[in-house]
Scaffold this motif. Structure first.
Motif, mmCIF file in Angstrom:
data_model
loop_
_atom_site.group_PDB
_atom_site.id
_atom_site.type_symbol
_atom_site.label_atom_id
_atom_site.label_comp_id
_atom_site.label_asym_id
_atom_site.label_seq_id
_atom_site.Cartn_x
_atom_site.Cartn_y
_atom_site.Cartn_z
ATOM 1 N N ASP A 144 99.330 81.306 37.936
ATOM 2 C CA ASP A 144 97.943 81.719 37.674
ATOM 3 C C ASP A 144 97.677 83.102 38.261
ATOM 4 N N ALA A 145 98.110 83.316 39.492
ATOM 5 C CA ALA A 145 97.905 84.618 40.150
ATOM 6 C C ALA A 145 98.673 85.714 39.414
ATOM 7 N N ARG A 146 99.873 85.407 38.953
ATOM 8 C CA ARG A 146 100.664 86.378 38.208
ATOM 9 C C ARG A 146 99.985 86.724 36.887
ATOM 10 N N ALA A 147 99.439 85.732 36.199
ATOM 11 C CA ALA A 147 98.739 85.983 34.931
ATOM 12 C C ALA A 147 97.527 86.884 35.150
ATOM 13 N N ILE A 148 96.786 86.644 36.213
ATOM 14 C CA ILE A 148 95.622 87.484 36.519
ATOM 15 C C ILE A 148 96.073 88.892 36.892
ATOM 16 N N GLY A 149 97.138 89.011 37.679
ATOM 17 C CA GLY A 149 97.674 90.326 38.027
ATOM 18 C C GLY A 149 98.129 91.102 36.802
ATOM 19 N N ASN A 150 98.794 90.426 35.869
ATOM 20 C CA ASN A 150 99.236 91.077 34.631
ATOM 21 C C ASN A 150 98.048 91.537 33.797
ATOM 22 N N LEU A 151 97.015 90.715 33.732
ATOM 23 C CA LEU A 151 95.807 91.101 33.007
ATOM 24 C C LEU A 151 95.196 92.351 33.638
ATOM 25 N N LEU A 152 95.093 92.357 34.962
ATOM 26 C CA LEU A 152 94.502 93.502 35.657
ATOM 27 C C LEU A 152 95.275 94.775 35.383
ATOM 28 N N ALA A 153 96.602 94.700 35.390
ATOM 29 C CA ALA A 153 97.431 95.880 35.166
ATOM 30 C C ALA A 153 97.258 96.431 33.752
ATOM 31 N N SER A 154 96.806 95.602 32.821
ATOM 32 C CA SER A 154 96.660 96.042 31.432
ATOM 33 C C SER A 154 95.289 96.663 31.131
ATOM 34 N N ILE A 155 94.359 96.625 32.077
ATOM 35 C CA ILE A 155 93.008 97.140 31.846
ATOM 36 C C ILE A 155 92.983 98.646 32.082
ATOM 37 N N ASP A 156 92.410 99.396 31.131
ATOM 38 C CA ASP A 156 92.277 100.845 31.278
ATOM 39 C C ASP A 156 91.431 101.180 32.499
ATOM 40 N N GLY A 157 91.869 102.167 33.255
ATOM 41 C CA GLY A 157 91.119 102.616 34.419
ATOM 42 C C GLY A 157 91.497 101.927 35.714
ATOM 43 N N ILE A 158 92.485 101.030 35.663
ATOM 44 C CA ILE A 158 92.935 100.371 36.884
ATOM 45 C C ILE A 158 94.086 101.188 37.457
ATOM 46 N N GLU A 159 93.913 101.645 38.695
ATOM 47 C CA GLU A 159 94.899 102.516 39.311
ATOM 48 C C GLU A 159 95.979 101.758 40.064
ATOM 49 N N HIS A 160 95.639 100.605 40.628
ATOM 50 C CA HIS A 160 96.683 99.783 41.255
ATOM 51 C C HIS A 160 96.210 98.339 41.386
ATOM 52 N N VAL A 161 97.191 97.448 41.349
ATOM 53 C CA VAL A 161 96.987 96.019 41.591
ATOM 54 C C VAL A 161 98.084 95.602 42.561
ATOM 55 N N GLU A 162 97.674 94.980 43.642
ATOM 56 C CA GLU A 162 98.650 94.610 44.667
ATOM 57 C C GLU A 162 98.268 93.270 45.275
ATOM 58 N N GLU A 163 99.248 92.390 45.396
ATOM 59 C CA GLU A 163 99.000 91.152 46.132
ATOM 60 C C GLU A 163 99.159 91.467 47.609
ATOM 61 N N VAL A 164 98.146 91.142 48.385
ATOM 62 C CA VAL A 164 98.153 91.442 49.815
ATOM 63 C C VAL A 164 98.182 90.141 50.599
ATOM 64 N N ALA A 165 98.667 90.227 51.825
ATOM 65 C CA ALA A 165 98.746 89.051 52.683
ATOM 66 C C ALA A 165 97.351 88.615 53.081
ATOM 67 N N ASP A 166 97.152 87.341 53.119
ATOM 68 C CA ASP A 166 95.887 86.775 53.562
ATOM 69 C C ASP A 166 95.899 86.756 55.085
ATOM 70 N N LEU A 167 94.984 87.480 55.713
ATOM 71 C CA LEU A 167 94.958 87.560 57.166
ATOM 72 C C LEU A 167 94.251 86.376 57.814
ATOM 73 N N MET A 168 93.657 85.522 57.025
ATOM 74 C CA MET A 168 92.949 84.355 57.545
ATOM 75 C C MET A 168 93.968 83.265 57.858
ATOM 76 N N PRO A 169 94.077 82.845 59.111
ATOM 77 C CA PRO A 169 95.043 81.797 59.426
ATOM 78 C C PRO A 169 94.629 80.458 58.807
ATOM 79 N N ARG A 170 95.587 79.756 58.323
ATOM 80 C CA ARG A 170 95.350 78.430 57.730
ATOM 81 C C ARG A 170 95.731 77.383 58.766
ATOM 82 N N LEU A 171 94.946 76.351 58.856
ATOM 83 C CA LEU A 171 95.190 75.305 59.854
ATOM 84 C C LEU A 171 96.037 74.196 59.238
#
Length: 101
Positions: A14-41
């Protein structure tokens, strides 16, 4: 340059599909998956480890740089439509300097 952060609650696909969609939109300069800094319990040695409630979809943080406000608006519209089709949850976080209140 407007910056957006999206939190996708769904599978890797799902995340990959959304990332691919974002990369295909005109005017998007970068798309990057970033680490979640919120610790999970969810420690492996926790008394609740392995319970069905802990086995939900993953969380993925995407950072999107748009060339202008119009491109950022297209991002929101396109991602909302795809998230509905994929049946995933997406949260948007935006810079306040371009976001209309």
């Amino acid at each position: 340059m407007p910056q957006m952060r999206l939190r996708v609650i769904g599978s890797e696909d799902d995340a990959r599909a959304i990332g691919n969609l974002l990369a295909s939109i005109d005017g998007i300069e970068h798309v990057e998956e970033v680490a979640d800094l919120m610790p999970r319990l969810d420690d492996a040695d926790s008394s609740s480890a392995g319970l069905p409630d802990d086995m939900g979809p993953g969380t993925h943080e995407l950072e999107v740089g748009a060339a202008n406000r119009a491109a950022a608006g297209r991002v929101r519209e396109a991602v909302e439509a795809l998230a509905f089709d994929l049946d995933v949850l997406v949260e948007f976080e935006t810079d306040e300097d371009w976001h209309d209140a």
